[in-house]
Design an enzyme around this catalytic site. Structure first.
Site, mmCIF file in Angstrom:
data_model
loop_
_atom_site.group_PDB
_atom_site.id
_atom_site.type_symbol
_atom_site.label_atom_id
_atom_site.label_comp_id
_atom_site.label_asym_id
_atom_site.label_seq_id
_atom_site.Cartn_x
_atom_site.Cartn_y
_atom_site.Cartn_z
ATOM 1 N N SER A 1 44.954 46.722 43.456
ATOM 2 C CA SER A 1 43.779 45.869 43.645
ATOM 3 C C SER A 1 43.848 45.032 44.912
ATOM 4 O O SER A 1 42.809 44.658 45.466
ATOM 5 C CB SER A 1 43.605 44.941 42.436
ATOM 6 O OG SER A 1 44.736 44.107 42.267
ATOM 7 N N ASP B 1 43.352 33.338 42.040
ATOM 8 C CA ASP B 1 43.706 33.222 40.627
ATOM 9 C C ASP B 1 45.215 33.254 40.409
ATOM 10 O O ASP B 1 45.686 33.552 39.317
ATOM 11 C CB ASP B 1 43.050 34.354 39.826
ATOM 12 C CG ASP B 1 43.369 35.737 40.402
ATOM 13 O OD1 ASP B 1 44.258 35.838 41.273
ATOM 14 O OD2 ASP B 1 42.724 36.712 39.987
ATOM 15 N N HIS C 1 45.451 37.425 43.131
ATOM 16 C CA HIS C 1 44.608 38.072 44.137
ATOM 17 C C HIS C 1 44.341 37.127 45.310
ATOM 18 O O HIS C 1 44.352 35.907 45.153
ATOM 19 C CB HIS C 1 43.308 38.548 43.497
ATOM 20 C CG HIS C 1 43.535 39.557 42.410
ATOM 21 N ND1 HIS C 1 43.444 39.226 41.073
ATOM 22 C CD2 HIS C 1 43.919 40.857 42.472
ATOM 23 C CE1 HIS C 1 43.726 40.301 40.345
ATOM 24 N NE2 HIS C 1 44.020 41.300 41.164
#
Length: 214
Positions: A11, A175, A178
């Protein structure tokens, strides 16, 4: 010919294509007249899944090739034992080696494969969003393994763990895991330098003023 750059990761790579400050978007904009960027960031992936499904994720089409690759895995491999994404450290190192070798088998020279280590996390913030998932002591071990893989295959590497650790007083994450705009900027700088060294100043298409003979 335009150089072709493959970005392969989880991600952290997939989200890099976000228009607002994403590191992939910034690289694509910086070299838009020199390179073609392929983003194969897959949210949630670890090296076990990435290596097992490599050929379906990155088909080696006849006549198509990549000049460079950036490989960035480890954030998910390093989750706690018993969690579905966890990959033990020795297996992570083996899987990452397999991924690098697959890229080399596609014709990418070792010096053109950049291995990025997983960065740090904000341990206080990550507990609010992903409780019990990751810690920096473990991530440092996975970062060291990534560096070993790069060295063993004569590939360049970037220790993002150290880079993020050096700026831990800044807001690097959204967070705890990320990347924030500042975190994206750190990665952008590393990857931009890697690409810049390999494309130089050559632009395949002429400037419009040359065509208009101005």
């Amino acid at each position: 010919m335009y150089k072709r750059v493959l970005l392969f990761g989880d991600s952290q790579t997939e989200l890099g294509s976000n228009a607002r400050g994403g590191w992939v978007s910034s690289i694509a904009a910086r070299f838009c007249r020199q390179v073609d960027i392929t983003n194969r960031g897959l949210s949630g992936y670890n090296t076990a899944w990435a290596s097992t499904h490599f050929k379906s994720i990155i088909p080696n089409y006849t006549g198509y090739y990549f000049d460079m690759a950036v490989v960035w895995f480890g954030c998910n491999d390093a989750v706690g034992v018993g969690q579905p994404q966890h990959v033990p450290l020795p297996e992570y190192e083996t899987n990452l080696t397999l991924i690098v070798c697959e890229l080399m088998n596609m014709g990418i020279l070792p010096r053109n494969i950049l291995v990025l280590t997983p960065p740090t996390v904000d341990e206080e913030e990550i507990e609010k969003h992903f409780p019990g998932s990751r810690n920096n002591d473990t991530l440092r071990k996975y970062a060291d393994a990534a560096l070993r893989v790069a060295t063993s295959r004569n590939c360049p590497s970037a220790d993002l763990f150290a880079a993020f650790q050096a700026r831990s007083d800044e807001s690097l994450f959204t967070d705890g895991l990320h990347l924030s705009p500042i975190g994206n900027e750190i990665v952008r700088g590393v990857v931009e330098e890697f690409v810049k060294e390999r494309v130089g100043a050559v632009i395949p298409c002429p400037d419009w003023k040359e065509l208009a003979k101005i």
